[in-house]
Design a protein around this motif. Structure first.
Motif, PDB file in Angstrom:
ATOM      1  N   PRO A  27      37.676  28.187  38.731  1.00  0.00           N
ATOM      2  CA  PRO A  27      37.491  29.160  39.822  1.00  0.00           C
ATOM      3  C   PRO A  27      36.765  28.581  41.032  1.00  0.00           C
ATOM      4  N   GLU A  28      35.709  27.769  40.781  1.00  0.00           N
ATOM      5  CA  GLU A  28      34.954  27.227  41.913  1.00  0.00           C
ATOM      6  C   GLU A  28      35.786  26.245  42.735  1.00  0.00           C
ATOM      7  N   HIS A  29      36.703  25.533  42.089  1.00  0.00           N
ATOM      8  CA  HIS A  29      37.557  24.601  42.815  1.00  0.00           C
ATOM      9  C   HIS A  29      38.641  25.343  43.605  1.00  0.00           C
ATOM     10  N   LEU A  30      39.166  26.406  43.015  1.00  0.00           N
ATOM     11  CA  LEU A  30      40.147  27.207  43.741  1.00  0.00           C
ATOM     12  C   LEU A  30      39.492  27.883  44.942  1.00  0.00           C
ATOM     13  N   ASP A  62      46.355  38.420  33.258  1.00  0.00           N
ATOM     14  CA  ASP A  62      45.463  39.010  34.261  1.00  0.00           C
ATOM     15  C   ASP A  62      45.343  38.138  35.501  1.00  0.00           C
ATOM     16  N   MET A  63      46.385  37.386  35.837  1.00  0.00           N
ATOM     17  CA  MET A  63      46.332  36.430  36.952  1.00  0.00           C
ATOM     18  C   MET A  63      45.910  37.101  38.263  1.00  0.00           C
ATOM     19  N   GLU A  64      46.503  38.232  38.584  1.00  0.00           N
ATOM     20  CA  GLU A  64      46.177  38.885  39.853  1.00  0.00           C
ATOM     21  C   GLU A  64      44.701  39.280  39.906  1.00  0.00           C
ATOM     22  N   GLN A  65      44.203  39.894  38.846  1.00  0.00           N
ATOM     23  CA  GLN A  65      42.791  40.302  38.829  1.00  0.00           C
ATOM     24  C   GLN A  65      41.872  39.092  38.895  1.00  0.00           C
ATOM     25  N   TRP A  66      42.240  38.029  38.197  1.00  0.00           N
ATOM     26  CA  TRP A  66      41.436  36.802  38.191  1.00  0.00           C
ATOM     27  C   TRP A  66      41.335  36.233  39.605  1.00  0.00           C
ATOM     28  N   ILE A  70      38.018  35.950  42.299  1.00  0.00           N
ATOM     29  CA  ILE A  70      37.585  34.714  42.956  1.00  0.00           C
ATOM     30  C   ILE A  70      37.426  34.957  44.455  1.00  0.00           C
ATOM     31  N   CYS A  71      38.398  35.648  45.066  1.00  0.00           N
ATOM     32  CA  CYS A  71      38.337  35.921  46.507  1.00  0.00           C
ATOM     33  C   CYS A  71      37.187  36.863  46.850  1.00  0.00           C
ATOM     34  N   SER A  72      36.784  37.648  45.885  1.00  0.00           N
ATOM     35  CA  SER A  72      35.709  38.610  46.130  1.00  0.00           C
ATOM     36  C   SER A  72      34.324  38.052  45.827  1.00  0.00           C
ATOM     37  N   HIS A  73      34.215  37.230  44.770  1.00  0.00           N
ATOM     38  CA  HIS A  73      32.901  36.777  44.305  1.00  0.00           C
ATOM     39  C   HIS A  73      32.601  35.307  44.598  1.00  0.00           C
TER      40      HIS A  73
END
Length: 387
Positions: A27-30, A62-66, A70-73
């Protein structure tokens, strides 16, 4: 997006607006990739595609929620991307479209700023951050102090004339401490650590030799014999000085190159301007007032071709400004100090009438609307000349 469209996009490979990522990216890399796109012009991330373009697909339900998490947090401030999935050859590819961020600069939750450079991302440099903050309107570069400068670098005669005309007192009659206080409050001086330095705008309006400390200031002028930059150079000049001086000198040079055809009507010889002087002046004022002075590697360039005049200004349009908005008079003060003082000196107004006026006069004169476009990190204004 259809499967065929996506296959064509993948076949063309990664570029400044497209990135491939496998599903197992952290997540941090994306978030770093998302931040880089948001700080640039936006872009698309295809998840489930390898760097070589091989389609691996994604499995998680759950790809969309994941991705939204990331975009939110993991992105600050958070963004809302466009998301969809596309089926290709029995595999599912997640498409994440990142918009050009309206609240730049963006950073990761780890406090790192990234920008997009070609098909890769990189950490933003101090200069990059300066531009991003300036584009956001959070920082105005024209009131930042210029290290190593002081009152000695100001033209006191010019300052005295300005204050007498617009503030109705003689600043040279003020005690030194009071004079410094006045210049500080007027944003002509600013504090750099414990020292008072002249601001960027102070040098550009009142400096003795602005180019000595701001080599990016001024105008590089060239006249070509033909219609492209490979033509023979007939004249070349570097025009330096305060903004009013630069505008006046460059306008005179350009006007001197314009032939004035004459017509005999009755017993009188009538002359017609091939380019109205007010258009030249407005184009130059617009360039010097609104260019991005934090870009230190280049000057405003004015090119006189056989069939047109191009004014190329360093810096892309600010966040909220588009070319279509400019055409109807939308105005944005990238450099509010410069705008204020040039307005007081009657070189400009705040009503956004400059570009609409240029468009109207040029369409009436030659029947061709001036060119307005962003090219790389420059804004180009093209004035086409009549026959």
């Amino acid at each position: 997006m259809t499967a065929r469209e996506l296959l064509e996009i993948i076949a063309n490979g990664e570029n400044s607006a497209l990135e491939f990522k496998r599903e197992n990216i952290r997540p941090e890399h994306l978030a770093e990739e998302i931040v880089a796109f948001a700080n640039f012009e936006g872009g698309t991330i295809l998840i489930g595609v390898g760097d070589d373009g091989f389609i691996e697909g994604v499995q998680r339900e759950d790809m969309e929620q994941w991705l939204m998490n990331i975009c939110s947090h993991n992105v600050i401030p958070s963004i809302i991307p466009f998301y969809e999935t596309v089926q290709i050859e029995g595999k599912k590819v997640a498409v994440l479209k990142i918009p050009k961020g309206p609240h730049r600069p963006y950073q990761t939750s780890a406090g790192k700023y990234f920008i997009r450079v070609g098909s890769t991302k990189r950490l933003a440099t101090r200069e990059d951050l300066g531009r991003l903050f300036q584009l956001s309107g959070m920082v105005h570069y024209d009131i930042t102090p210029v290290p190593g400068t002081g009152e000695k670098d100001l033209d006191m005669t010019r300052l005295r004339q300005y204050f007498l005309e617009f503030n109705y007192f003689d600043i040279l009659e003020e005690p030194p401490e009071q004079r410094q206080r006045i210049l500080f409050n007027a944003d002509i001086l600013s504090r750099e650590e414990e020292r008072l330095c002249v601001t960027v705008g102070g040098l550009l309006i009142f400096g003795k030799e602005p180019a000595r400390h701001l080599p990016q200031s001024g105008i590089a002028y060239a006249r070509f014999s033909g219609e492209d930059i490979t033509s023979e150079i007939m004249d070349k000049k570097e025009i330096n000085g305060t903004l009013p001086d630069v505008v006046e000198r460059c306008a005179t040079i350009v006007k001197d190159t314009l032939a004035v055809p004459a017509q005999i009507r009755g017993m009188k010889r009538q002359e017609k301007d091939i380019l109205p002087p007010v258009v030249i002046r407005e184009a130059l004022v617009n360039a010097v007032v609104h260019r991005n002075y934090s870009i230190t590697g280049s000057k405003i360039r004015v090119f006189r071709f056989a069939n047109r005049i191009e004014v190329r200004s360093p810096g892309r349009l600010p966040n909220t400004v588009t070319i279509e908005k400019m055409k109807i008079g939308t105005s944005y003060a990238r450099n509010p100090f410069l705008l204020k003082y040039m307005e007081n000196m009657r070189y400009v107004d705040r009503l956004g009438r400059g570009i609409p006026m240029i468009i109207r006069l040029m369409k009436n004169l030659v029947g061709i609307e001036p060119g307005l476009e962003e090219k790389g990190e420059e804004f180009w204004l093209t004035l086409y000349l009549g026959d």
